[in-house]
Scaffold this motif. Structure first.
Motif, PDB file in Angstrom:
ATOM      1  N   VAL A 196      10.636  -2.314  10.418  1.00 14.16           N
ATOM      2  CA  VAL A 196       9.261  -2.341  10.906  1.00 14.16           C
ATOM      3  C   VAL A 196       8.852  -0.922  11.298  1.00 14.16           C
ATOM      4  O   VAL A 196       9.481  -0.291  12.140  1.00 14.16           O
ATOM      5  N   GLN A 197       7.794  -0.426  10.665  1.00 13.52           N
ATOM      6  CA  GLN A 197       7.248   0.903  10.963  1.00 13.52           C
ATOM      7  C   GLN A 197       6.140   0.818  12.016  1.00 13.52           C
ATOM      8  O   GLN A 197       5.900   1.774  12.739  1.00 13.52           O
ATOM      9  N   PHE A 198       5.455  -0.342  12.052  1.00 15.69           N
ATOM     10  CA  PHE A 198       4.365  -0.549  12.998  1.00 15.69           C
ATOM     11  C   PHE A 198       4.156  -2.042  13.178  1.00 15.69           C
ATOM     12  O   PHE A 198       4.240  -2.805  12.220  1.00 15.69           O
ATOM     13  N   GLU A 199       3.853  -2.439  14.395  1.00 13.22           N
ATOM     14  CA  GLU A 199       3.459  -3.810  14.676  1.00 13.22           C
ATOM     15  C   GLU A 199       2.544  -3.798  15.887  1.00 13.22           C
ATOM     16  O   GLU A 199       2.940  -3.329  16.955  1.00 13.22           O
ATOM     17  N   GLY A 200       1.323  -4.292  15.708  1.00  9.40           N
ATOM     18  CA  GLY A 200       0.393  -4.336  16.826  1.00  9.40           C
ATOM     19  C   GLY A 200      -1.048  -4.400  16.366  1.00  9.40           C
ATOM     20  O   GLY A 200      -1.341  -4.515  15.178  1.00  9.40           O
ATOM     21  N   TRP A 201      -1.955  -4.319  17.344  1.00 13.33           N
ATOM     22  CA  TRP A 201      -3.396  -4.359  17.075  1.00 13.33           C
ATOM     23  C   TRP A 201      -3.868  -2.965  16.705  1.00 13.33           C
ATOM     24  O   TRP A 201      -3.478  -1.981  17.317  1.00 13.33           O
ATOM     25  N   MET A 202      -4.741  -2.910  15.699  1.00 17.53           N
ATOM     26  CA  MET A 202      -5.366  -1.669  15.292  1.00 17.53           C
ATOM     27  C   MET A 202      -6.878  -1.892  15.332  1.00 17.53           C
ATOM     28  O   MET A 202      -7.367  -2.908  14.858  1.00 17.53           O
ATOM     29  N   ASN A 225     -22.394  -9.073  15.397  1.00 19.59           N
ATOM     30  CA  ASN A 225     -22.516  -7.894  14.547  1.00 19.59           C
ATOM     31  C   ASN A 225     -21.350  -7.869  13.557  1.00 19.59           C
ATOM     32  O   ASN A 225     -20.366  -7.167  13.778  1.00 19.59           O
ATOM     33  N   PRO A 226     -21.443  -8.612  12.453  1.00 21.75           N
ATOM     34  CA  PRO A 226     -20.322  -8.709  11.509  1.00 21.75           C
ATOM     35  C   PRO A 226     -19.873  -7.377  10.925  1.00 21.75           C
ATOM     36  O   PRO A 226     -18.731  -7.236  10.517  1.00 21.75           O
ATOM     37  N   THR A 227     -20.756  -6.387  10.878  1.00 20.25           N
ATOM     38  CA  THR A 227     -20.351  -5.078  10.369  1.00 20.25           C
ATOM     39  C   THR A 227     -19.855  -4.184  11.497  1.00 20.25           C
ATOM     40  O   THR A 227     -19.547  -3.021  11.275  1.00 20.25           O
ATOM     41  N   GLY A 228     -19.766  -4.734  12.698  1.00 15.95           N
ATOM     42  CA  GLY A 228     -19.348  -3.971  13.868  1.00 15.95           C
ATOM     43  C   GLY A 228     -17.857  -3.723  13.927  1.00 15.95           C
ATOM     44  O   GLY A 228     -17.141  -3.854  12.937  1.00 15.95           O
ATOM     45  N   ASP A 229     -17.412  -3.417  15.088  1.00 14.88           N
ATOM     46  CA  ASP A 229     -16.043  -2.959  15.320  1.00 14.88           C
ATOM     47  C   ASP A 229     -15.007  -4.064  15.129  1.00 14.88           C
ATOM     48  O   ASP A 229     -14.891  -4.966  15.946  1.00 14.88           O
ATOM     49  N   ALA A 230     -14.247  -3.983  14.074  1.00 17.73           N
ATOM     50  CA  ALA A 230     -13.201  -4.962  13.782  1.00 17.73           C
ATOM     51  C   ALA A 230     -11.878  -4.512  14.387  1.00 17.73           C
ATOM     52  O   ALA A 230     -11.659  -3.325  14.636  1.00 17.73           O
ATOM     53  N   TYR A 231     -10.997  -5.479  14.599  1.00 13.87           N
ATOM     54  CA  TYR A 231      -9.638  -5.163  15.020  1.00 13.87           C
ATOM     55  C   TYR A 231      -8.708  -6.187  14.390  1.00 13.87           C
ATOM     56  O   TYR A 231      -9.061  -7.340  14.194  1.00 13.87           O
ATOM     57  N   ALA A 232      -7.520  -5.722  14.013  1.00 18.33           N
ATOM     58  CA  ALA A 232      -6.583  -6.575  13.288  1.00 18.33           C
ATOM     59  C   ALA A 232      -5.172  -6.369  13.816  1.00 18.33           C
ATOM     60  O   ALA A 232      -4.814  -5.280  14.268  1.00 18.33           O
ATOM     61  N   PHE A 233      -4.379  -7.447  13.739  1.00 19.96           N
ATOM     62  CA  PHE A 233      -2.967  -7.371  14.105  1.00 19.96           C
ATOM     63  C   PHE A 233      -2.189  -7.162  12.813  1.00 19.96           C
ATOM     64  O   PHE A 233      -2.205  -8.005  11.920  1.00 19.96           O
ATOM     65  N   LEU A 234      -1.526  -6.005  12.705  1.00 19.24           N
ATOM     66  CA  LEU A 234      -0.810  -5.624  11.491  1.00 19.24           C
ATOM     67  C   LEU A 234       0.680  -5.454  11.759  1.00 19.24           C
ATOM     68  O   LEU A 234       1.087  -5.038  12.844  1.00 19.24           O
ATOM     69  N   THR A 235       1.462  -5.746  10.729  1.00 18.53           N
ATOM     70  CA  THR A 235       2.881  -5.406  10.713  1.00 18.53           C
ATOM     71  C   THR A 235       3.106  -4.599   9.440  1.00 18.53           C
ATOM     72  O   THR A 235       2.761  -5.058   8.348  1.00 18.53           O
ATOM     73  N   MET A 239       0.855  -1.169   0.000  1.00 18.22           N
ATOM     74  CA  MET A 239       0.000   0.000   0.000  1.00 18.22           C
ATOM     75  C   MET A 239       0.899   1.229   0.000  1.00 18.22           C
ATOM     76  O   MET A 239       1.590   1.491   0.985  1.00 18.22           O
ATOM     77  N   PHE A 240       0.909   1.954  -1.111  1.00 17.24           N
ATOM     78  CA  PHE A 240       1.736   3.151  -1.268  1.00 17.24           C
ATOM     79  C   PHE A 240       3.195   2.898  -0.908  1.00 17.24           C
ATOM     80  O   PHE A 240       3.848   3.703  -0.257  1.00 17.24           O
ATOM     81  N   GLY A 241       3.733   1.769  -1.279  1.00 16.17           N
ATOM     82  CA  GLY A 241       5.138   1.501  -1.018  1.00 16.17           C
ATOM     83  C   GLY A 241       5.425   0.904   0.349  1.00 16.17           C
ATOM     84  O   GLY A 241       6.579   0.642   0.663  1.00 16.17           O
ATOM     85  N   LEU A 242       4.421   0.704   1.172  1.00 14.70           N
ATOM     86  CA  LEU A 242       4.602   0.040   2.457  1.00 14.70           C
ATOM     87  C   LEU A 242       4.113  -1.397   2.332  1.00 14.70           C
ATOM     88  O   LEU A 242       3.100  -1.661   1.684  1.00 14.70           O
ATOM     89  N   LEU A 243       4.813  -2.323   2.949  1.00 11.17           N
ATOM     90  CA  LEU A 243       4.419  -3.730   2.951  1.00 11.17           C
ATOM     91  C   LEU A 243       3.616  -4.000   4.220  1.00 11.17           C
ATOM     92  O   LEU A 243       4.147  -3.905   5.328  1.00 11.17           O
ATOM     93  N   VAL A 244       2.331  -4.311   4.058  1.00 11.95           N
ATOM     94  CA  VAL A 244       1.421  -4.513   5.189  1.00 11.95           C
ATOM     95  C   VAL A 244       1.097  -5.998   5.293  1.00 11.95           C
ATOM     96  O   VAL A 244       0.612  -6.604   4.338  1.00 11.95           O
ATOM     97  N   THR A 245       1.369  -6.588   6.470  1.00 12.56           N
ATOM     98  CA  THR A 245       1.071  -7.993   6.736  1.00 12.56           C
ATOM     99  C   THR A 245      -0.053  -8.065   7.759  1.00 12.56           C
ATOM    100  O   THR A 245       0.003  -7.410   8.802  1.00 12.56           O
TER     101      THR A 245
END
Length: 125
Positions: free
Chosen positions: A94-100, A75-85, A59-65
């Motif tokens: 690594v620019q970021f690693e954690g839950w968002m 509530n499937p359309t409800g509040d999601a959270y993901a662990f990203l690197t 995404m724009f030159g960043l590698l997102v895992t």
């Protein structure tokens, strides 16, 4: 004093397992992919991408895992959270690693001078 420190350390090490158990009991469902949005703060362009759990995308030159993506089962359309690197592919730093969290991306944001990346929702198909 050493026994107290050892007991405290053992207790802290047990917290992640307890937290995962609480997530499982709270009715969170596992998504198969995360829908993410990225913003180039210099030119104002944004893009959306769906990245499968366990996969990476650029995404724009960043590698997102995406390592995990969860959402409320009731509530499937409800509040999601993901662990990203998020990495810089040029030097693999690594620019970021954690839950968002989708509803509160500012709680744990990517700290990058040019780009923002945040979670929109999880996908289960």
């Amino acid at each position: 004093m050493k026994r107290l420190a050892a007991a405290l350390a053992a207790g802290l090490l047990a917290l992640p397992a307890w937290g995962q158990e609480q997530v499982a009991q709270s009715g969170a469902a596992q998504g198969t992919a995360a829908v993410l949005r990225a913003l180039d703060k210099v030119n104002g362009h944004s893009m959306d991408a769906e990245i499968a759990v366990g996969s990476s995308g650029e995404m724009f030159g960043l590698l997102v895992t995406v390592s995990d993506c969860r959402y409320p089962a009731e509530n499937p359309t409800g509040d999601a959270y993901a662990f990203l690197t998020v990495r810089n592919p040029a030097d693999n730093a690594v620019q970021f690693e954690g839950w968002m969290i989708a509803s509160s991306p500012a709680l744990n944001p990517l700290d990058h001078s040019r780009y923002d990346v945040w979670v929109i929702r999880c996908s289960s198909s």
